[in-house]
Enzyme design. Structure first.
Site, PDB file in Angstrom:
ATOM      1  N   GLU A  26       0.845  -1.198   0.000  1.00 30.52           N
ATOM      2  CA  GLU A  26       0.000   0.000   0.000  1.00 30.52           C
ATOM      3  C   GLU A  26       0.884   1.253   0.000  1.00 30.52           C
ATOM      4  OE1 GLU A  26      -2.778   0.061   3.273  1.00 30.52           O
ATOM      5  OE2 GLU A  26      -3.771   1.870   2.528  1.00 30.52           O
ATOM      6  N   ASN A 173     -12.321  -1.179  -0.856  1.00 29.39           N
ATOM      7  CA  ASN A 173     -11.614  -1.806   0.272  1.00 29.39           C
ATOM      8  C   ASN A 173     -12.250  -1.343   1.574  1.00 29.39           C
ATOM      9  OD1 ASN A 173      -9.120  -2.888   1.846  1.00 29.39           O
ATOM     10  ND2 ASN A 173      -9.224  -0.730   2.444  1.00 29.39           N
ATOM     11  N   GLU A 174     -12.491  -2.247   2.467  1.00 28.44           N
ATOM     12  CA  GLU A 174     -13.024  -1.922   3.798  1.00 28.44           C
ATOM     13  C   GLU A 174     -14.108  -0.842   3.690  1.00 28.44           C
ATOM     14  OE1 GLU A 174     -10.027  -1.390   6.868  1.00 28.44           O
ATOM     15  OE2 GLU A 174      -9.376  -3.455   6.631  1.00 28.44           O
ATOM     16  N   TYR A 240      -6.564  -8.991  11.482  1.00 24.61           N
ATOM     17  CA  TYR A 240      -5.209  -8.761  11.991  1.00 24.61           C
ATOM     18  C   TYR A 240      -5.077  -9.349  13.396  1.00 24.61           C
ATOM     19  CZ  TYR A 240      -4.094  -5.528   8.187  1.00 24.61           C
ATOM     20  OH  TYR A 240      -3.830  -4.982   6.947  1.00 24.61           O
ATOM     21  N   GLU A 297      -5.963  -9.162   3.753  1.00 24.26           N
ATOM     22  CA  GLU A 297      -5.146  -8.456   4.747  1.00 24.26           C
ATOM     23  C   GLU A 297      -5.083  -9.329   5.987  1.00 24.26           C
ATOM     24  OE1 GLU A 297      -5.793  -4.272   5.466  1.00 24.26           O
ATOM     25  OE2 GLU A 297      -6.371  -3.954   3.370  1.00 24.26           O
ATOM     26  N   GLN A 346       2.264  -6.016   5.509  1.00 23.68           N
ATOM     27  CA  GLN A 346       2.458  -5.647   4.134  1.00 23.68           C
ATOM     28  C   GLN A 346       3.886  -5.991   3.711  1.00 23.68           C
ATOM     29  OE1 GLN A 346       1.166  -1.739   3.081  1.00 23.68           O
ATOM     30  NE2 GLN A 346      -0.788  -1.889   4.176  1.00 23.68           N
TER      31      GLN A 346
END
Ligand code: AHR
Length: 497
Positions: A26, A173-174, A240, A297, A346
């Site tokens: 990103e 995204n999200e 996460y 992610e 990432q």
């Protein structure tokens, strides 16, 4: 206690999609700029602006797919700002990540070049939150249209006559959060609308990816699958591993005690329950499993390193992260009926990165080594392997399985068995009965990654403190393989019949 299991070498459980070993890059902190892109005029040796040291290390991982440009950044990114002569490109403020000025020197052409250099598939994430349908449609036209069209003409003017091939395209995204704070019904309608204009030009066939839930938002999954299944090829999940009692009190990447070691691994294993429950909802609407689940992610998220920009999400990476990576990849293997891609967050200098850089220096993190050791599983067939008895790792009044295992067989008939010992204190014994495996003349070799402390990590002064070493603590006798896994280790065994 010894963990016991049976490896059924003649029972195959489907292919482990190589895309499970995907990555995410990103415009965030020093992931793209400094981490990969230094520009052609940099003193750091580079090829067309991409630093050579990082490129070589990444090539070695056989990265199958790379997601870009975000993340939250994706829903603020206007792709036309990132094409044309670099000096003329518009700047913007990266509001999500540190409020820094983004000069757009790394844009569509540079990303496609990077993917080409890495030999990986690009996965582009489009902007729904603040972009228009037209903007998204034109990006796809710019990338893939062959012939005479306004966007194909613009692409040629920018030095690229031939269209690219784009397989993976994410529509937002999200969007339940940074991508627009939408409710699922509203996003489902927007998804249906936007994806309509993500066209297949010529023989380029796009795999359309819908924004899926955050962690355990089962309602989001339910609504999306109910309203939009026929319009998607995959749906995403973000999870996460964040140690600490709440978001504002995240723990550090190093310098922790055993309570945080345990908490981190316990939270990482939660991925299994999340995937299982989301899969159940997907099964209801898509019993034939046409739609893939993409965990685009995942990884650890700690407090940033002291003294660094809080918006840059720069964190160290220790043997604990190596175990999170190994155990999570095993979970993805076990769900290979649905999980067709995953993207570690990432790639460089951000969150659970495989590479860290500082000026012209770089290091490979323990997570890098796991992905290097595990790349043999990419596109191999998963073998039936379950532990019939597992020793547990206890901390206080809690416990988790001590050992995590997975096995695959490749096209040449070579078997790979990967094993993690989550216990930081003691070695763990595993006994596997090898059924359906020709063991008479079998040759086994091993590699292991471990640390001398729970937070053992590599630094720019000591880049090889945590590095794989040859492993020989195993014995094959009468079709039974006994293995003694070092404390806090990730191990790979290769068995050639
Ligand atoms: O990976 C960092 C951020 O985490 C991404 O931008 C966003 O999608 C997620 O919340």
């Amino acid at each position: 206690m010894t963990s016991q299991g049976i490896l059924n070498g003649d029972v195959r459980k489907g292919v482990i999609d190589k895309n499970i070993y995907g990555h995410f890059s990103e415009h965030l902190g020093r992931c793209i700029y400094e981490g990969m892109w230094v520009g052609e005029d940099s003193k750091i040796p580079n090829t067309k602006g991409i630093r050579n040291d990082v490129l070589e290390a990444l090539k070695n991982l056989s990265i199958p797919v790379l997601r870009w440009p975000g993340g939250c950044f994706a829903d603020e990114y206007h792709w036309k700002d990132g094409i044309g002569a670099p000096e003329n490109r518009k700047t913007m403020v990266n509001t999500h990540w540190g409020g820094v000025v983004e000069n757009n020197h790394f844009g569509t052409h540079e990303f496609m070049m990077l993917c080409d250099m890495l030999g990986c598939e690009p996965y582009i994430n489009g902007n729904v939150g603040s972009g228009t349908v037209q903007e998204m449609a034109e990006w796809v036209e710019y990338l893939t249209f062959e012939g005479i069209s306004p966007m194909a003409k613009l692409r040629a003017e920018n030095g690229r006559q031939e269209p690219w091939k784009i397989k993976y395209f994410g529509v937002g995204n999200e969007n339940w959060g940074c991508g627009g704070n939408m409710r699922p019904q509203y996003y489902a309608d927007l998804y249906r609308r936007y994806q309509t204009y993500v066209r297949n030009y010529g023989d380029n066939k796009i795999h359309r990816i819908a924004c899926g839930p955050n962690v355990d938002d089962y309602n989001w999954m339910e609504v999306l699958m109910r309203e939009a299944t026929p319009y998607m090829d995959s749906i995403t999940l973000h999870y996460y591993t964040v140690p600490g009692p709440r978001w504002e009190e995240k723990r550090f990447a190093t310098g922790f005690a055993e309570d945080e070691w345990f908490e981190t691994l316990d939270k990482a294993l939660h991925m299994d329950e999340l995937i299982t429950r989301h899969k159940t909802i997907m099964d209801k609407y898509d019993p034939n499993k046409r739609v893939g689940l993409i965990v685009d992610e995942w990884g650890t998220w700690y407090e940033v390193e002291p003294g660094t920009n809080p918006g840059f999400l720069y964190q160290q990476n220790s043997i604990r992260d190596a175990l999170v990576a190994g155990a999570t990849l095993h979970i993805f293997h076990n769900h290979n009926d649905r999980v067709r891609m995953a993207n570690l967050a990432q790639l460089v200098n951000v969150l659970q990165a495989v590479i860290l850089t500082e000026g012209d220096k770089m290091l490979k993190t323990p997570t890098y080594h796991v992905l290097d050791m595990f790349k043999v599983h990419q596109d191999a067939e998963r073998l039936d392997l379950s532990l019939t008895a597992t020793s547990t790792y206890k901390y206080g009044d809690k416990e988790i399985p001590e050992v995590s295992v997975s096995a695959s067989i490749n096209a040449e008939g070579t078997i790979h068995i990967s094993l993690c010992n989550l216990n930081p204190n003691t070695a763990s014994n595993v006994s596997l009965q090898l059924r359906g495996v020709a063991t008479d003349n079998a040759k086994i070799t091993g590699t292991t990654l471990t640390g001398d402390t729970m937070d053992a990590h590599n630094t720019f002064d000591q880049t090889d403190r945590v590095a794989p070493k040859a492993f020989t603590a195993f014995k094959l006798e009468a079709g039974s393989l006994s293995i003694e896994l070092p404390a806090m280790s990730v191990t790979m065994l290769e068995l050639k019949a």
